[in-house]
Design an enzyme around this catalytic site. Sequence first.
Site, mmCIF file in Angstrom:
data_model
loop_
_atom_site.group_PDB
_atom_site.id
_atom_site.type_symbol
_atom_site.label_atom_id
_atom_site.label_comp_id
_atom_site.label_asym_id
_atom_site.label_seq_id
_atom_site.Cartn_x
_atom_site.Cartn_y
_atom_site.Cartn_z
ATOM 1 N N THR A 14 0.829 -1.214 0.000
ATOM 2 C CA THR A 14 0.000 0.000 0.000
ATOM 3 C C THR A 14 0.864 1.266 0.000
ATOM 4 O OG1 THR A 14 -1.611 -1.218 1.291
ATOM 5 C CG2 THR A 14 -1.865 1.177 1.264
ATOM 6 N N ALA A 34 13.217 19.832 -2.743
ATOM 7 C CA ALA A 34 14.369 19.038 -2.286
ATOM 8 C C ALA A 34 15.673 19.636 -2.808
ATOM 9 C CB ALA A 34 14.234 17.601 -2.758
ATOM 10 N N ARG A 46 8.410 -9.226 -2.148
ATOM 11 C CA ARG A 46 8.485 -10.691 -2.145
ATOM 12 C C ARG A 46 8.258 -11.285 -3.528
ATOM 13 N NH1 ARG A 46 5.025 -11.745 3.068
ATOM 14 N NH2 ARG A 46 3.771 -10.369 1.785
ATOM 15 N N GLY A 189 -13.198 -3.522 4.494
ATOM 16 C CA GLY A 189 -11.752 -3.263 4.362
ATOM 17 C C GLY A 189 -11.211 -2.246 5.359
ATOM 18 N N GLU A 192 -8.495 -5.451 9.442
ATOM 19 C CA GLU A 192 -7.796 -6.605 8.870
ATOM 20 C C GLU A 192 -8.556 -7.890 9.190
ATOM 21 O OE1 GLU A 192 -4.641 -6.419 7.461
ATOM 22 O OE2 GLU A 192 -4.268 -4.299 7.839
ATOM 23 N N ASP A 203 -1.103 -1.558 18.125
ATOM 24 C CA ASP A 203 -0.668 -0.578 17.125
ATOM 25 C C ASP A 203 -0.622 0.831 17.747
ATOM 26 O OD1 ASP A 203 -0.341 0.325 14.191
ATOM 27 O OD2 ASP A 203 -2.099 1.438 14.867
ATOM 28 N N LYS A 207 2.707 3.468 18.559
ATOM 29 C CA LYS A 207 2.773 4.890 18.203
ATOM 30 C C LYS A 207 2.941 5.757 19.455
ATOM 31 C CE LYS A 207 -0.182 3.937 14.236
ATOM 32 N NZ LYS A 207 -1.604 3.846 13.842
ATOM 33 N N GLY A 309 -3.392 4.916 4.959
ATOM 34 C CA GLY A 309 -3.747 4.994 3.543
ATOM 35 C C GLY A 309 -2.533 5.350 2.718
HETATM 36 N N1 LIG Z 1 -0.947 1.003 5.150
HETATM 37 C C1 LIG Z 1 -0.949 2.130 5.835
HETATM 38 O O1 LIG Z 1 -1.887 2.921 5.740
HETATM 39 C C2 LIG Z 1 0.197 2.480 6.764
HETATM 40 C C3 LIG Z 1 0.148 3.668 7.507
HETATM 41 C C4 LIG Z 1 1.221 4.027 8.312
HETATM 42 C C5 LIG Z 1 2.314 3.180 8.398
HETATM 43 N N2 LIG Z 1 2.326 2.009 7.695
HETATM 44 C C6 LIG Z 1 3.501 1.145 7.800
HETATM 45 O O2 LIG Z 1 4.116 1.073 6.535
HETATM 46 C C7 LIG Z 1 4.716 -0.205 6.382
HETATM 47 C C8 LIG Z 1 4.184 -0.858 5.116
HETATM 48 O O3 LIG Z 1 2.785 -1.008 5.216
HETATM 49 P P1 LIG Z 1 1.863 -1.444 3.995
HETATM 50 O O4 LIG Z 1 0.459 -1.249 4.434
HETATM 51 O O5 LIG Z 1 2.331 -0.791 2.751
HETATM 52 O O6 LIG Z 1 2.175 -3.012 3.945
HETATM 53 P P2 LIG Z 1 1.781 -4.048 2.785
HETATM 54 O O7 LIG Z 1 0.757 -3.482 1.880
HETATM 55 O O8 LIG Z 1 1.518 -5.348 3.472
HETATM 56 O O9 LIG Z 1 3.152 -4.177 1.966
HETATM 57 C C9 LIG Z 1 4.284 -4.815 2.484
HETATM 58 C C10 LIG Z 1 5.298 -4.975 1.357
HETATM 59 O O10 LIG Z 1 6.462 -5.585 1.904
HETATM 60 C C11 LIG Z 1 6.854 -6.627 1.040
HETATM 61 N N3 LIG Z 1 7.518 -7.683 1.798
HETATM 62 C C12 LIG Z 1 7.021 -8.426 2.802
HETATM 63 N N4 LIG Z 1 7.934 -9.309 3.221
HETATM 64 C C13 LIG Z 1 9.022 -9.111 2.454
HETATM 65 C C14 LIG Z 1 10.289 -9.731 2.372
HETATM 66 N N5 LIG Z 1 10.630 -10.726 3.180
HETATM 67 N N6 LIG Z 1 11.162 -9.291 1.448
HETATM 68 C C15 LIG Z 1 10.841 -8.282 0.591
HETATM 69 N N7 LIG Z 1 9.641 -7.649 0.638
HETATM 70 C C16 LIG Z 1 8.764 -8.078 1.544
HETATM 71 C C17 LIG Z 1 5.589 -7.150 0.387
HETATM 72 O O11 LIG Z 1 5.915 -7.806 -0.818
HETATM 73 P P3 LIG Z 1 4.776 -8.443 -1.788
HETATM 74 O O12 LIG Z 1 3.947 -7.278 -2.236
HETATM 75 O O13 LIG Z 1 5.564 -9.039 -2.903
HETATM 76 O O14 LIG Z 1 4.034 -9.440 -0.941
HETATM 77 C C18 LIG Z 1 4.813 -5.854 0.203
HETATM 78 O O15 LIG Z 1 5.152 -5.263 -1.008
HETATM 79 C C19 LIG Z 1 4.435 -0.966 7.668
HETATM 80 O O16 LIG Z 1 5.496 -0.800 8.573
HETATM 81 C C20 LIG Z 1 3.203 -0.269 8.198
HETATM 82 O O17 LIG Z 1 3.068 -0.380 9.608
HETATM 83 C C21 LIG Z 1 1.303 1.648 6.870
#
Ligand SMILES: NC(=O)c1ccc[n+]([C@@H]2O[C@H](COP(=O)([O-])OP(=O)(O)OC[C@H]3O[C@@H](n4cnc5c(N)ncnc54)[C@H](OP(=O)(O)O)[C@@H]3O)[C@@H](O)[C@H]2O)c1
Length: 435
Positions: A14, A34, A46, A189, A192, A203, A207, A309
Amino acid sequence: MTHPLSIGLAGLGTVGVGLLRLLAQNADLITARAGRPVIVTAVSARDRGRDRGVSLAGLHWHDDPVALAADPSIDVVVELIGGADGPARHLVEAALAERKPVVTANKALLAVHGAALAHAAEAAGVPLAFEAAVAGGIPVIKALREGLAVNRIARVTGILNGTCNYILTRMTDEGRDFAEILADAQRLGYAETDPSFDIDGIDAAHKLAILAALAFGRPVAFEAVHVEGIRAISALDIGFARELGYRIKLLGIASSVDPGASEAGIEARVHPAMVPEHAPIARVDGVFNAIVIEGDFVGRVMLEGRGAGAGPTASAVAADLIDIARGRATPVWGASAGSLSTSPSVPIGQHVGPYYLRLMVVDRPGVIADVTAILRDQGVSLESMLQRGRAPGEAVPVVLVTHETRESAMRSALGRIAALDAVMEKPTLVRIEAD
Ligand SMILES: NC(=O)c1ccc[n+]([C@@H]2O[C@H](COP(=O)([O-])OP(=O)(O)OC[C@H]3O[C@@H](n4cnc5c(N)ncnc54)[C@H](OP(=O)(O)O)[C@@H]3O)[C@@H](O)[C@H]2O)c1
């Protein structure tokens, strides 16, 4: 033109894809701010074959994200994988060891390993930036660490988890129970499939641990945060809260307290709380986040916005990249590791405040007298009591609101009250916050 800032991006979910889109869409503005272009040159995730809705043409692919750290074409590593350990932690440690600046959105990593990572960043002399780790698009890290840096902070209060706020808002608006709204939120959605990290308060606690470290200039201490989630909150309690003039919110609160007898220190807690309905934070609804900061010179500051998001989170990540491109850097926790404070954590048993207590008791004479006698024995004084409905011989709800009470006394009383044979269910205890 100065050479571009070359980014190695780990994680194309995401936030990762959101960042690619943002850097492409606002490239001219980012280059101007920048002072040079910010471009992604290498990526890792992955599944190389997955269609992510953005073109990865021309980007170098690494199967192992940790390899980004050693890639000589990369200036900055952006970690958007997630998780306190595993590849995210390995990558960040490896990048700092290579003296490469790191940007991450990973609150779990920062909350659990933030003290050691800050040392590593300081030793390497490179920034470790994490604006996106708390409250998504809201620039609260910068606000607290830089904008409000001259203030002694008394308290930080936040709605830090959008899923919980969404569920509690709908329970309040629709008068429906937790399980029903959770199921609906999962279908839509907003929650989770395994919602426990969110609804059990973990979570928000990650924070809050980060905010507390910044607010009070001390090493991050996740294990010292008292954590309760929202599973025990019922439509009945939300209804009573409304009758008493409150809203129930999952709050993260970090405050500098002095409960007496040399117990001064920092209290950090995440739990459902009743806040007066007129308080600005009571009106932050749905998936929105908010943070209220109270400083000695600035007074009260409130920030509100989207805590998650693709767009909001990428906005925070990209802001960190602009700082790095400009060479702007601040120590991870606002002051160098050696000058952080050593103020102790105050355990929840020493918390002092008013409480809401809701019991289901058999409707028969003498029960309330037994309950109030236990409270009196523990030195707990009552502000008000509500009893709704009469059903002789059956269970009816009774609500008690206390004056300021020490939590340890409240807990002792609660244990004895729960053991009364006229008390039919586990009592519900909710802390009340002034505003
Ligand atoms: N989503 C939000 O709104 C939000 C808000 C604030 C902070 N965050 C933080 O931002 C971070 C990412 O969140 P997200 O929602 O973007 O997570 P996500 O959608 O689950 O994406 C995780 C990504 O990491 C990759 N990944 C997982 N294991 C891996 C490995 N072993 N080697 C290489 N790549 C790997 C996955 O690959 P694949 O796609 O190939 O499976 C995926 O692309 C987290 O720390 C989360 O807490 C998220």
